[in-house]
Design an enzyme around this catalytic site. Structure first.
Site, PDB file in Angstrom:
ATOM      1  N   CYS A 151      -7.263   1.185  -1.795  1.00  0.00           N
ATOM      2  CA  CYS A 151      -6.842   2.036  -0.677  1.00  0.00           C
ATOM      3  C   CYS A 151      -5.952   3.184  -1.137  1.00  0.00           C
ATOM      4  O   CYS A 151      -5.020   2.978  -1.907  1.00  0.00           O
ATOM      5  CB  CYS A 151      -6.104   1.172   0.344  1.00  0.00           C
ATOM      6  SG  CYS A 151      -5.235   2.110   1.602  1.00  0.00           S
ATOM      7  N   GLU A 204      -1.152  10.326   9.157  1.00  0.00           N
ATOM      8  CA  GLU A 204      -2.530  10.690   9.513  1.00  0.00           C
ATOM      9  C   GLU A 204      -2.951  10.023  10.820  1.00  0.00           C
ATOM     10  O   GLU A 204      -2.624   8.857  11.053  1.00  0.00           O
ATOM     11  CB  GLU A 204      -3.490  10.155   8.449  1.00  0.00           C
ATOM     12  CG  GLU A 204      -3.609  11.023   7.244  1.00  0.00           C
ATOM     13  CD  GLU A 204      -4.617  10.433   6.260  1.00  0.00           C
ATOM     14  OE1 GLU A 204      -4.517  10.785   5.093  1.00  0.00           O
ATOM     15  OE2 GLU A 204      -5.472   9.627   6.659  1.00  0.00           O
ATOM     16  N   CYS A 254      -7.667   6.647  15.803  1.00  0.00           N
ATOM     17  CA  CYS A 254      -7.170   5.675  14.840  1.00  0.00           C
ATOM     18  C   CYS A 254      -5.727   6.050  14.518  1.00  0.00           C
ATOM     19  O   CYS A 254      -5.467   7.156  14.031  1.00  0.00           O
ATOM     20  CB  CYS A 254      -8.037   5.721  13.576  1.00  0.00           C
ATOM     21  SG  CYS A 254      -7.462   4.608  12.292  1.00  0.00           S
ATOM     22  N   CYS A 296      -3.414  -2.894  -1.056  1.00  0.00           N
ATOM     23  CA  CYS A 296      -4.836  -3.174  -1.300  1.00  0.00           C
ATOM     24  C   CYS A 296      -5.282  -2.223  -2.419  1.00  0.00           C
ATOM     25  O   CYS A 296      -5.024  -1.018  -2.346  1.00  0.00           O
ATOM     26  CB  CYS A 296      -5.650  -2.932  -0.039  1.00  0.00           C
ATOM     27  SG  CYS A 296      -5.055  -3.903   1.342  1.00  0.00           S
ATOM     28  N   CYS A 302       2.521   2.118   2.906  1.00  0.00           N
ATOM     29  CA  CYS A 302       2.158   0.721   3.175  1.00  0.00           C
ATOM     30  C   CYS A 302       2.491  -0.121   1.952  1.00  0.00           C
ATOM     31  O   CYS A 302       2.262   0.299   0.823  1.00  0.00           O
ATOM     32  CB  CYS A 302       0.670   0.626   3.494  1.00  0.00           C
ATOM     33  SG  CYS A 302       0.117  -1.038   3.874  1.00  0.00           S
TER      34      CYS A 302
HETATM   35  S1  SF4 Z   1      -5.950  -0.959   3.488  1.00  0.00           S
HETATM   36 FE1  SF4 Z   1      -4.268  -2.266   2.766  1.00  0.00          FE
HETATM   37  S2  SF4 Z   1      -2.903  -0.887   1.604  1.00  0.00           S
HETATM   38 FE2  SF4 Z   1      -4.293   0.384   2.823  1.00  0.00          FE
HETATM   39  S3  SF4 Z   1      -3.106   0.824   4.686  1.00  0.00           S
HETATM   40 FE3  SF4 Z   1      -4.424  -0.952   5.122  1.00  0.00          FE
HETATM   41  S4  SF4 Z   1      -3.138  -2.741   4.651  1.00  0.00           S
HETATM   42 FE4  SF4 Z   1      -2.161  -0.948   3.714  1.00  0.00          FE
END
Ligand code: SF4
Length: 354
Positions: free
Chosen positions: A119, A92, A105, A116, A112
């Site tokens: 997320c 994205e 962005c 988190c 990832c």
């Molecule tokens: S918010 Fe946390 S889990 Fe989501 S992309 Fe960013 S670092 Fe990774």
């Protein structure tokens, strides 16, 4: 022979490569001009290059490795692009329009691993790092979209806040930023670029020692370790004390301000006591800190997290302000599209799997 994307080459490397292949330095400057100023999408459009140089480039490099898979446009002009990489992974990239310009962005990893818990991207674990060229090319694709719209818009800002932890792909991200900043190319000034980390303290030291003058933001999201661990499991590796120490080092070394990002989650981290804990956590460094309060964008996958009430957000803001902390509530972009980081991609990946 596997061809490389030409957007991965800093100017110095392109000069060296062309010289090694019997071409003059000036041709590299012309190529960069065609790439970043005239923004051609095919080598054959570089009409003032000699045939030998053109053939070399065509034989060894590709110009467009990202393909637009889909996009969504918000009523406020924000556009979320889903690009397909050569290995079929989807990433994205978001274009946001502000009064001060247009920012992009960018994503730095496929998935990832930071995990988190609020997320959408964290639901899809890291598949691989993006190369420097794949990061630069996201900006070129968005710029191409704007060039085609013929409104004379130019990408003026870059935020490295898309999917992925940029400091977990440190070398490629730094290489990409050097190309993005180069005044002979895209020439986006360092002060217009912000890189955001979940708080990989070791890399904050390394970044402070680097020659790259771009803004740093840290995703804090909680004022104490217990709460932060609940929201961000990375806190087990880099607890708040380690992050604050690294921030102190960064501030002393660079004399540049840092932004602390704080997503407000209803009844979880948005109470007065949390605001006071945050004040106490940063009291020694608050002169060089901006706190950015972020209204949460709920995602279906995490129903336990909800957006804080407007009054609660304002009350939190007031506590910080009363204690002299530079603070703002982030303006939202693209709320009517799949705006939370990773939402569009995660929906598409799930649809493909289903
Ligand atoms: S918010 Fe946390 S889990 Fe989501 S992309 Fe960013 S670092 Fe990774």
């Amino acid at each position: 022979m596997k061809k490389e994307s030409i957007y991965g080459l800093p100017l110095e490397q392109l000069i060296e490569w062309l010289q090694d292949h019997g071409q003059k330095k000036s041709r590299a400057l012309k190529v960069w001009d065609w790439l970043y100023r005239k923004r051609v999408t095919n080598f054959s459009e570089m009409t003032d290059l000699n045939p030998e140089c053109l053939e070399l480039l065509t034989d060894h490099f590709i110009l467009q490795s990202l393909r637009e898979h889909t996009s969504q446009e918000s009523v406020d002009g924000t556009i979320k692009f889903l690009f397909r990489l050569p290995d079929d992974n989807l990433i994205e990239t978001v274009l946001m329009r502000h009064k001060f310009g247009s920012s992009v962005c960018v994503t730095t990893q496929v998935g990832c691993n930071i995990g988190c818990s609020f997320c959408a991207s964290g639901l899809l674990t890291k598949h691989r790092d993006l190369s420097g060229s794949e990061i630069v090319e996201q900006i070129m694709k968005v710029q191409e979209y704007m060039d085609n719209a013929r409104q004379g818009e130019k990408v003026s800002h870059v935020v490295v806040m898309g999917i992925g932890e940029p400091f977990d792909n440190y070398i490629n991200v730094m290489d990409a930023l050097r190309i993005i900043i180069d005044h002979k190319g895209l020439a986006i000034p360092g002060r217009g670029i912000t890189i955001s980390t979940s708080g990989l303290a070791d890399k904050i030291y390394e970044f402070a020692d680097s020659d790259l003058k771009v803004n740093l933001a840290i995703s804090l999201h909680a004022p104490n370790n217990e709460l932060r661990e609940q929201i961000m499991k990375i806190n087990r590796v880099y607890p708040l004390e380690k992050i604050i120490q690294a921030v102190e080092y960064y501030l002393a070394k660079t004399k540049r301000r840092i932004t602390l990002e704080y997503i407000l989650l209803k009844d979880l981290n948005d109470q007065r006591e949390h605001a006071l804990q945050l004040v106490s956590l940063i009291k020694n460094i608050q002169q060089l800190i901006n706190v950015n309060l972020i209204p949460y964008n709920p995602v279906d996958e995490h129903p336990q997290y909800q957006r804080s009430d407007h009054e609660t957000m304002l009350a939190f803001y007031d506590v910080l302000k009363k204690h002299g902390i530079n603070c703002s509530i982030r303006l939202e972009h693209g709320r009517d599209i799949e705006a939370a980081c990773g939402q569009l991609r995660s929906k598409q990946v799930k649809a493909n799997q289903g």
